[in-house]
Design an enzyme around this catalytic site. Structure first.
Site, PDB file in Angstrom:
ATOM      1  N   LYS A  62       0.821  -1.211   0.000  1.00 56.17           N
ATOM      2  CA  LYS A  62       0.000   0.000   0.000  1.00 56.17           C
ATOM      3  C   LYS A  62       0.864   1.275   0.000  1.00 56.17           C
ATOM      4  O   LYS A  62       2.083   1.219   0.248  1.00 56.17           O
ATOM      5  CB  LYS A  62      -0.945  -0.034   1.201  1.00 56.17           C
ATOM      6  CG  LYS A  62      -2.002  -1.143   1.128  1.00 56.17           C
ATOM      7  CD  LYS A  62      -2.906  -1.126   2.361  1.00 56.17           C
ATOM      8  CE  LYS A  62      -3.987  -2.187   2.290  1.00 56.17           C
ATOM      9  NZ  LYS A  62      -4.858  -2.155   3.513  1.00 56.17           N
ATOM     10  N   TYR A  92     -12.359  -2.582  -3.407  1.00 56.18           N
ATOM     11  CA  TYR A  92     -12.965  -2.707  -2.076  1.00 56.18           C
ATOM     12  C   TYR A  92     -14.493  -2.731  -2.152  1.00 56.18           C
ATOM     13  O   TYR A  92     -15.161  -2.189  -1.274  1.00 56.18           O
ATOM     14  CB  TYR A  92     -12.485  -1.578  -1.173  1.00 56.18           C
ATOM     15  CG  TYR A  92     -11.091  -1.781  -0.612  1.00 56.18           C
ATOM     16  CD1 TYR A  92     -10.787  -2.901   0.179  1.00 56.18           C
ATOM     17  CD2 TYR A  92     -10.074  -0.854  -0.845  1.00 56.18           C
ATOM     18  CE1 TYR A  92      -9.513  -3.080   0.707  1.00 56.18           C
ATOM     19  CE2 TYR A  92      -8.794  -1.032  -0.313  1.00 56.18           C
ATOM     20  CZ  TYR A  92      -8.528  -2.146   0.466  1.00 56.18           C
ATOM     21  OH  TYR A  92      -7.268  -2.331   0.996  1.00 56.18           O
ATOM     22  N   ASN A 103      -1.834   0.022   7.040  1.00 50.23           N
ATOM     23  CA  ASN A 103      -1.315  -1.261   7.515  1.00 50.23           C
ATOM     24  C   ASN A 103      -0.514  -1.999   6.438  1.00 50.23           C
ATOM     25  O   ASN A 103      -0.397  -3.222   6.465  1.00 50.23           O
ATOM     26  CB  ASN A 103      -2.450  -2.106   8.064  1.00 50.23           C
ATOM     27  CG  ASN A 103      -3.530  -2.368   7.024  1.00 50.23           C
ATOM     28  OD1 ASN A 103      -3.391  -1.974   5.871  1.00 50.23           O
ATOM     29  ND2 ASN A 103      -4.590  -3.040   7.424  1.00 50.23           N
ATOM     30  N   HIS A 122      -2.149  -5.592   1.548  1.00 48.61           N
ATOM     31  CA  HIS A 122      -3.436  -6.263   1.321  1.00 48.61           C
ATOM     32  C   HIS A 122      -3.140  -7.670   0.837  1.00 48.61           C
ATOM     33  O   HIS A 122      -2.206  -7.878   0.058  1.00 48.61           O
ATOM     34  CB  HIS A 122      -4.241  -5.532   0.235  1.00 48.61           C
ATOM     35  CG  HIS A 122      -5.393  -6.347  -0.284  1.00 48.61           C
ATOM     36  ND1 HIS A 122      -6.618  -6.373   0.344  1.00 48.61           N
ATOM     37  CD2 HIS A 122      -5.493  -7.205  -1.338  1.00 48.61           C
ATOM     38  CE1 HIS A 122      -7.417  -7.203  -0.319  1.00 48.61           C
ATOM     39  NE2 HIS A 122      -6.768  -7.719  -1.340  1.00 48.61           N
ATOM     40  N   GLU A 132     -10.031 -10.515  -7.566  1.00 46.88           N
ATOM     41  CA  GLU A 132      -9.037  -9.441  -7.474  1.00 46.88           C
ATOM     42  C   GLU A 132      -7.935  -9.600  -8.526  1.00 46.88           C
ATOM     43  O   GLU A 132      -7.458  -8.604  -9.088  1.00 46.88           O
ATOM     44  CB  GLU A 132      -8.444  -9.413  -6.060  1.00 46.88           C
ATOM     45  CG  GLU A 132      -9.480  -8.983  -5.015  1.00 46.88           C
ATOM     46  CD  GLU A 132      -9.008  -9.155  -3.573  1.00 46.88           C
ATOM     47  OE1 GLU A 132      -7.846  -9.578  -3.356  1.00 46.88           O
ATOM     48  OE2 GLU A 132      -9.818  -8.871  -2.665  1.00 46.88           O
TER      49      GLU A 132
HETATM   50  P1  IDP Z   1      -7.825  -6.864   5.710  1.00 43.64           P
HETATM   51  O1  IDP Z   1      -6.975  -5.925   4.864  1.00 43.64           O
HETATM   52  O2  IDP Z   1      -7.046  -7.373   6.889  1.00 43.64           O
HETATM   53  O3  IDP Z   1      -8.483  -7.951   4.902  1.00 43.64           O
HETATM   54  P2  IDP Z   1     -10.449  -5.589   5.823  1.00 43.64           P
HETATM   55  O4  IDP Z   1     -11.412  -5.763   6.958  1.00 43.64           O
HETATM   56  O5  IDP Z   1     -10.757  -6.267   4.540  1.00 43.64           O
HETATM   57  O6  IDP Z   1      -8.998  -5.969   6.359  1.00 43.64           O
HETATM   58  O7  IDP Z   1     -10.339  -4.012   5.581  1.00 43.64           O
HETATM   59  C1  IDP Z   1      -9.709  -3.521   4.416  1.00 43.64           C
HETATM   60  C2  IDP Z   1      -8.776  -2.409   4.800  1.00 43.64           C
HETATM   61  O8  IDP Z   1      -9.545  -1.315   5.323  1.00 43.64           O
HETATM   62  C3  IDP Z   1      -7.788  -2.734   5.930  1.00 43.64           C
HETATM   63  O9  IDP Z   1      -6.634  -3.393   5.471  1.00 43.64           O
HETATM   64  C4  IDP Z   1      -7.466  -1.359   6.469  1.00 43.64           C
HETATM   65  O10 IDP Z   1      -6.529  -0.665   5.615  1.00 43.64           O
HETATM   66  C5  IDP Z   1      -8.815  -0.662   6.352  1.00 43.64           C
HETATM   67  N1  IDP Z   1      -9.619  -0.798   7.584  1.00 43.64           N
HETATM   68  C6  IDP Z   1     -10.310  -1.871   8.002  1.00 43.64           C
HETATM   69  N2  IDP Z   1     -10.949  -1.642   9.149  1.00 43.64           N
HETATM   70  C7  IDP Z   1     -10.677  -0.369   9.471  1.00 43.64           C
HETATM   71  C8  IDP Z   1     -11.056   0.480  10.569  1.00 43.64           C
HETATM   72  O11 IDP Z   1     -11.802   0.093  11.471  1.00 43.64           O
HETATM   73  N3  IDP Z   1     -10.540   1.744  10.574  1.00 43.64           N
HETATM   74  C9  IDP Z   1      -9.733   2.191   9.578  1.00 43.64           C
HETATM   75  N4  IDP Z   1      -9.352   1.435   8.533  1.00 43.64           N
HETATM   76  C10 IDP Z   1      -9.814   0.172   8.475  1.00 43.64           C
HETATM   77 MG    MG Z   2      -9.920  -7.726   3.395  1.00 45.75          MG
END
Ligand code: IDP
Ligand code: MG
Length: 135
Positions: free
Chosen positions: A10, A50, A113, A116, A127
Protein backbone atom coordinates in the site's frame (compact mmCIF):
# COMPACT_ATOMS: atom_id res chain seq x y z
CA UNK A 1 -2.57 -26.99 -3.06
CA UNK A 2 -0.89 -24.35 -5.23
CA UNK A 3 -2.80 -21.07 -5.17
CA UNK A 4 -2.45 -17.54 -6.47
CA UNK A 5 -3.29 -14.47 -4.40
CA UNK A 6 -3.45 -10.74 -5.02
CA UNK A 7 -1.18 -8.64 -2.84
CA UNK A 8 -0.99 -4.86 -2.63
CA UNK A 9 1.94 -3.09 -1.03
CA UNK A 10 0.00 0.00 0.00
CA UNK A 11 1.00 3.68 -0.37
CA UNK A 12 2.27 3.94 3.22
CA UNK A 13 4.80 1.18 2.52
CA UNK A 14 5.91 2.83 -0.72
CA UNK A 15 6.28 6.23 1.00
CA UNK A 16 8.22 4.70 3.87
CA UNK A 17 10.63 2.84 1.60
CA UNK A 18 9.44 -0.56 2.82
CA UNK A 19 8.66 -2.21 -0.54
CA UNK A 20 11.90 -4.19 -0.47
CA UNK A 21 11.45 -5.27 3.15
CA UNK A 22 7.90 -6.47 2.49
CA UNK A 23 8.84 -8.28 -0.73
CA UNK A 24 11.75 -9.97 1.03
CA UNK A 25 9.37 -11.57 3.51
CA UNK A 26 7.18 -13.04 0.77
CA UNK A 27 10.18 -14.26 -1.21
CA UNK A 28 11.93 -15.67 1.85
CA UNK A 29 8.78 -17.65 2.66
CA UNK A 30 9.08 -19.34 -0.74
CA UNK A 31 6.27 -17.63 -2.63
CA UNK A 32 6.82 -16.88 -6.33
CA UNK A 33 6.14 -13.54 -7.95
CA UNK A 34 3.89 -14.18 -10.96
CA UNK A 35 3.25 -10.51 -11.80
CA UNK A 36 4.24 -7.19 -10.26
CA UNK A 37 3.58 -3.58 -11.21
CA UNK A 38 3.51 -0.19 -9.54
CA UNK A 39 0.08 1.44 -9.91
CA UNK A 40 -1.47 4.71 -8.73
CA UNK A 41 -5.21 3.99 -8.73
CA UNK A 42 -8.16 6.38 -8.91
CA UNK A 43 -11.34 6.37 -6.81
CA UNK A 44 -13.25 4.14 -9.25
CA UNK A 45 -10.55 1.50 -9.11
CA UNK A 46 -10.47 1.71 -5.31
CA UNK A 47 -14.25 1.20 -5.21
CA UNK A 48 -13.95 -1.84 -7.48
CA UNK A 49 -11.20 -3.39 -5.39
CA UNK A 50 -12.96 -2.71 -2.08
CA UNK A 51 -16.51 -3.39 -3.39
CA UNK A 52 -17.41 -5.25 -0.17
CA UNK A 53 -16.47 -2.20 1.95
CA UNK A 54 -17.77 0.82 0.02
CA UNK A 55 -20.72 1.37 2.40
CA UNK A 56 -18.63 1.06 5.56
CA UNK A 57 -17.86 4.07 7.78
CA UNK A 58 -14.14 3.47 7.42
CA UNK A 59 -14.27 3.41 3.63
CA UNK A 60 -14.03 7.13 2.63
CA UNK A 61 -10.71 7.65 4.45
CA UNK A 62 -9.55 4.24 3.22
CA UNK A 63 -10.29 5.33 -0.35
CA UNK A 64 -8.35 8.57 0.21
CA UNK A 65 -5.45 6.55 1.57
CA UNK A 66 -5.24 3.97 -1.22
CA UNK A 67 -5.46 6.66 -3.89
CA UNK A 68 -2.92 8.92 -2.14
CA UNK A 69 0.13 7.55 -3.95
CA UNK A 70 1.48 4.58 -5.86
CA UNK A 71 1.07 1.04 -4.69
CA UNK A 72 2.86 -2.10 -5.82
CA UNK A 73 0.39 -4.75 -6.98
CA UNK A 74 1.53 -8.33 -7.29
CA UNK A 75 0.27 -11.83 -7.76
CA UNK A 76 2.01 -14.39 -5.57
CA UNK A 77 1.88 -18.14 -6.08
CA UNK A 78 2.65 -21.06 -3.83
CA UNK A 79 1.26 -23.82 -1.64
CA UNK A 80 -1.76 -22.44 0.25
CA UNK A 81 -0.65 -18.95 -0.82
CA UNK A 82 -3.89 -17.21 0.21
CA UNK A 83 -3.75 -18.27 3.86
CA UNK A 84 0.04 -18.08 4.00
CA UNK A 85 0.03 -14.43 2.86
CA UNK A 86 -2.75 -13.52 5.31
CA UNK A 87 -0.60 -15.05 8.06
CA UNK A 88 2.51 -13.17 7.00
CA UNK A 89 0.50 -9.92 6.79
CA UNK A 90 -0.94 -10.30 10.31
CA UNK A 91 -4.15 -8.94 11.82
CA UNK A 92 -5.75 -5.91 10.15
CA UNK A 93 -4.93 -3.48 12.97
CA UNK A 94 -1.17 -2.98 13.04
CA UNK A 95 -1.35 -2.04 16.71
CA UNK A 96 -2.76 -5.47 17.53
CA UNK A 97 -1.04 -7.61 14.90
CA UNK A 98 1.40 -10.15 16.31
CA UNK A 99 5.11 -9.37 16.30
CA UNK A 100 6.76 -11.34 13.50
CA UNK A 101 4.07 -10.38 11.02
CA UNK A 102 4.51 -7.55 8.50
CA UNK A 103 1.83 -5.40 10.14
CA UNK A 104 2.88 -6.40 13.65
CA UNK A 105 6.48 -5.43 13.05
CA UNK A 106 6.05 -2.38 10.81
CA UNK A 107 2.61 -0.74 11.26
CA UNK A 108 1.04 1.16 14.14
CA UNK A 109 -2.24 1.86 12.36
CA UNK A 110 -5.58 0.23 11.66
CA UNK A 111 -5.79 1.89 8.23
CA UNK A 112 -2.19 2.38 7.13
CA UNK A 113 -1.32 -1.26 7.52
CA UNK A 114 1.12 -1.68 4.61
CA UNK A 115 -0.33 -4.68 2.79
CA UNK A 116 -3.44 -6.26 1.32
CA UNK A 117 -3.91 -9.97 0.70
CA UNK A 118 -6.93 -11.71 -0.81
CA UNK A 119 -9.06 -13.35 1.89
CA UNK A 120 -10.44 -16.41 0.03
CA UNK A 121 -10.09 -18.29 -3.27
CA UNK A 122 -13.16 -16.42 -4.57
CA UNK A 123 -11.66 -13.03 -3.61
CA UNK A 124 -8.32 -13.99 -5.12
CA UNK A 125 -9.95 -14.91 -8.42
CA UNK A 126 -11.95 -11.67 -8.53
CA UNK A 127 -9.04 -9.44 -7.47
CA UNK A 128 -6.49 -11.03 -9.83
CA UNK A 129 -8.95 -10.55 -12.72
CA UNK A 130 -9.43 -6.91 -11.69
CA UNK A 131 -5.74 -6.04 -11.32
CA UNK A 132 -4.14 -8.36 -13.87
CA UNK A 133 -6.79 -9.21 -16.48
CA UNK A 134 -4.19 -10.76 -18.77
CA UNK A 135 -3.23 -13.50 -16.31
P1 IDP B 1 -7.82 -6.86 5.71
O1 IDP B 1 -6.97 -5.93 4.86
O2 IDP B 1 -7.05 -7.37 6.89
O3 IDP B 1 -8.48 -7.95 4.90
P2 IDP B 1 -10.45 -5.59 5.82
O4 IDP B 1 -11.41 -5.76 6.96
O5 IDP B 1 -10.76 -6.27 4.54
O6 IDP B 1 -9.00 -5.97 6.36
O7 IDP B 1 -10.34 -4.01 5.58
C1 IDP B 1 -9.71 -3.52 4.42
C2 IDP B 1 -8.78 -2.41 4.80
O8 IDP B 1 -9.54 -1.31 5.32
C3 IDP B 1 -7.79 -2.73 5.93
O9 IDP B 1 -6.63 -3.39 5.47
C4 IDP B 1 -7.47 -1.36 6.47
O10 IDP B 1 -6.53 -0.66 5.61
C5 IDP B 1 -8.81 -0.66 6.35
N1 IDP B 1 -9.62 -0.80 7.58
C6 IDP B 1 -10.31 -1.87 8.00
N2 IDP B 1 -10.95 -1.64 9.15
C7 IDP B 1 -10.68 -0.37 9.47
C8 IDP B 1 -11.06 0.48 10.57
O11 IDP B 1 -11.80 0.09 11.47
N3 IDP B 1 -10.54 1.74 10.57
C9 IDP B 1 -9.73 2.19 9.58
N4 IDP B 1 -9.35 1.43 8.53
C10 IDP B 1 -9.81 0.17 8.47
MG1 MG C 1 -9.92 -7.73 3.40
Amino acid sequence: MTQRTLVLIKPDAVRRGLVGSVLTRFEAKGLSIVAMEQRHIDAAQADAHYAEHVERDFYPPLRDFVTSGPMVALVLEGDEAIEVVRGLNGATDGRKAAPGTIRGDLSLSNRENLVHGSDSPESAKREIALWFPNL
